[in-house]
Design an enzyme around this catalytic site. Structure first.
Site, PDB file in Angstrom:
ATOM      1  CG  HIS A 165     -15.782 -13.334 -32.459  1.00  0.00           C
ATOM      2  ND1 HIS A 165     -16.935 -13.701 -33.110  1.00  0.00           N
ATOM      3  CD2 HIS A 165     -16.188 -12.670 -31.348  1.00  0.00           C
ATOM      4  CE1 HIS A 165     -17.992 -13.283 -32.432  1.00  0.00           C
ATOM      5  NE2 HIS A 165     -17.573 -12.654 -31.352  1.00  0.00           N
ATOM      6  NE  ARG A 166      -9.533 -13.067 -38.039  1.00  0.00           N
ATOM      7  CZ  ARG A 166      -8.324 -13.282 -38.535  1.00  0.00           C
ATOM      8  NH1 ARG A 166      -7.670 -12.289 -39.122  1.00  0.00           N
ATOM      9  NH2 ARG A 166      -7.769 -14.474 -38.457  1.00  0.00           N
TER      10      ARG A 166
END
Length: 561
Positions: free
Chosen positions: A534-535
């Site tokens: 998700h980064r």
């Protein structure tokens, strides 16, 4: 003088660490860089003293024999050619594993108990770092038995024949010399006869010879599920400069302390990635060696997970950072069952998921028409000995989509301020074997036809099951596909394989009633599970990716045209 890569014994090896920098004054035989293959980690020494004028390679780069590594200004002594030794006859320069096999071929032709001995180490003695088998184990020819470490290399010693381990005559930490018995092996005449053909030169192991300017790496016939972070055995030789690679900021005192730590190149690389000062880590390996598990444990302790109370007392942490297991004797006892070598190798890589904020996006693709078309083609492909599975179409669709959505084919930069977008697409394809999961890599599927993809998938899967994958066939994946095939299930959450940022899970397709706007119709629906970091990837982007993939699979002509 140009310093070139020596004969590596494999097609290529990765530059794990560069131990010098431009302007450094170095001595003859001083180590310049660390090269790693799947089963060995060795340091390449300088053939002469002088000053480093230029560095022609970078960390992480793959190099092969003859590649220029450094430019050196200083002594004018010629750099010896790879494997050159004016005092030794060429016929005497036999790789230790090959020499061991040759010495023991005569006894291997008879059934019974066979003593497997330590090969020519190239040094007076070496330490037994690890013993990889147990009494009672059935082992195959060329399966690794023990790990030996000298001052500048660590290698695995293979078995010359297949059979069953009857007795192990060495122990971890013991110093050994050439000719000492490693273990007793019960083998059959059939096994010995089948295994007598001359070994291929590229599959032989050779220990490093500190007195020679050239060090060879061994090739690997054992598959690692996660090549990007496969475990490399440690090397006690270390210079403080190594702790400054990749911009690690350490003060002088920490650098000095780290130079005295016993840890391998891969462990040091992991420590830099996680921002860990190795001098603060408690070792659990033999001879006070720091393992990857120790680094993970230190990170978890730093995060506060070491303060777990049990019955009013603090629990003792195991090497993985979790509390130690309770005593099960009062609950009926327990039996210790060792994990396979492949499972053990996978543990550190899988543990990296503790540091990835991972999310999974679920979707379904209507593959009714695609499956009908595949069924019309299967017979013709079968006549050509080609297995045309639905995975071949999925691979083609994913490769097509990755060309358009390049951030799914990327890595998070070390400084976490940018993404490293790959120029090519290399798909890791998870394959289930008897020993566990392994992930061979399919190169450039975007340039292949579906037929070529099907052929390559068949070859990689068979080599994985036969344990014949080469190290380079397990490296460099930019995205992974894992499929449950016909095993069952409706959906699952695959783990992102760091340093990749996404992985696609495929569950078995099933017939479902789908509303067409007027009535329900039976459609073959394929579950998709896309896990992502998700980064790097937003939820909306992941949803668009799976939706686009579903549309492509519902009408493969989008790709073929």
């Amino acid at each position: 003088m140009e310093i070139k890569a020596p004969d590596l014994g494999v097609d290529s090896a990765d530059v794990s660490e560069i131990l010098v920098k431009v302007g450094d004054s170095i001595e003859k035989e001083q180590s310049l860089l660390v090269l790693e293959s799947a089963k060995a980690s060795v340091e390449v020494p300088s053939p002469a003293s002088g000053v480093i004028k230029a560095i022609a390679i970078r960390q992480g780069q793959s190099v092969k024999q003859g590649d220029v590594l450094f430019e050196l200004e200083g002594d004018t002594a010629e750099q010896p050619a790879p494997n050159e030794n004016s005092n030794v006859d060429e016929s005497d320069q036999v790789a230790p594993a090959q020499q061991m096999a040759t010495e023991q071929d005569e006894s291997a032709s008879e059934s019974g108990i066979k003593d497997v001995k330590v090969p020519d180490l190239g040094v007076d003695e070496a330490d037994v770092s690890e013993i990889l088998v147990r009494v009672g184990d059935s082992i195959a020819k060329d399966q690794s038995l023990i790990v030996l470490e000298s001052a500048k290399a660590s290698v695995e010693v293979p078995s010359p024949v297949s059979g069953t381990v009857k007795e192990i005559k060495l122990k971890t930490g013991q110093k050994v010399k050439q000719g000492m018995v490693i273990l007793s092996l019960e083998h059959s005449e059939a096994n010995a006869t089948a295994n007598n053909p001359e070994p291929d030169a590229k599959t032989q192991q050779q220990t490093a010879q500190p007195d020679a300017p050239v060090t060879q790496l061994q090739n690997s016939t054992q598959a690692s599920a996660y090549p990007q972070e496969s475990i490399q055995l440690g090397n006690p030789t270390h210079t403080p400069a190594q702790d400054q690679v990749q911009g690690q900021s350490l003060n002088a005192e920490q650098i000095k302390a780290n130079s005295e730590v016993y840890a391998g190149p891969a462990v040091r690389q992991l420590a830099r990635q996680l921002g860990v000062v190795l001098a603060q880590v408690t070792p659990s390996g033999a001879n006070q060696r720091i393992l990857k598990e120790d680094v993970f444990a230190f990170v978890k302790q730093t995060l506060g997970t070491d303060k777990v109370a049990t019955s009013g007392q603090h629990a003792v942490l195991a090497s993985n950072g979790l509390p130690a297991l309770p005593d099960f004797e009062k609950f009926g006892g327990s039996t210790l069952q060792p994990m396979s070598r492949l499972q053990q190798v996978s543990v550190p890589q899988l543990s990296l998921n503790n540091y990835i904020p991972q999310v999974t996006q679920f979707d379904q693709a209507d593959i009714t028409e695609l499956e009908n078309w595949r069924n019309t083609l299967k017979a013709d492909y079968r006549k050509q000995n080609i297995s045309l599975t639905i995975l071949a179409f999925i691979v083609k669709a994913v490769a097509y989509l990755l060309k358009k959505e390049s951030y799914f084919n990327s890595h998070l930069a070390d400084d976490q301020k940018a993404i490293v977008v790959r120029n090519e697409i290399h798909l890791g394809i998870a394959v289930a074997t008897q020993d566990g999961l392994t992930v061979p890599v399919l190169r450039n599927p975007d340039t292949l036809s579906i037929q070529d993809i099907a052929i390559q998938l068949g070859k990689l899967s068979q080599k994985a099951r036969d344990k014949k994958l080469k190290p380079q066939e397990l490296q460099g994946a930019s995205f992974t596909i894992t499929s449950l095939g016909s095993i069952g299930g409706t959906a699952f959450t695959p783990l992102v394989n760091w340093p990749q940022v996404a992985i696609l899970g495929i569950s078995p397709a099933s017939m479902q009633p789908v509303w067409s706007g007027q009535d329900f119709k039976p459609r073959l629906m394929l579950p998709l599970s896309l896990s992502y970091d998700h980064r790097v990837i937003n939820g909306a982007d992941a949803a668009r990716f799976t939706h686009a993939l579903s549309e492509i699979l519902s009408d493969i002509r989008r790709v073929l045209l």
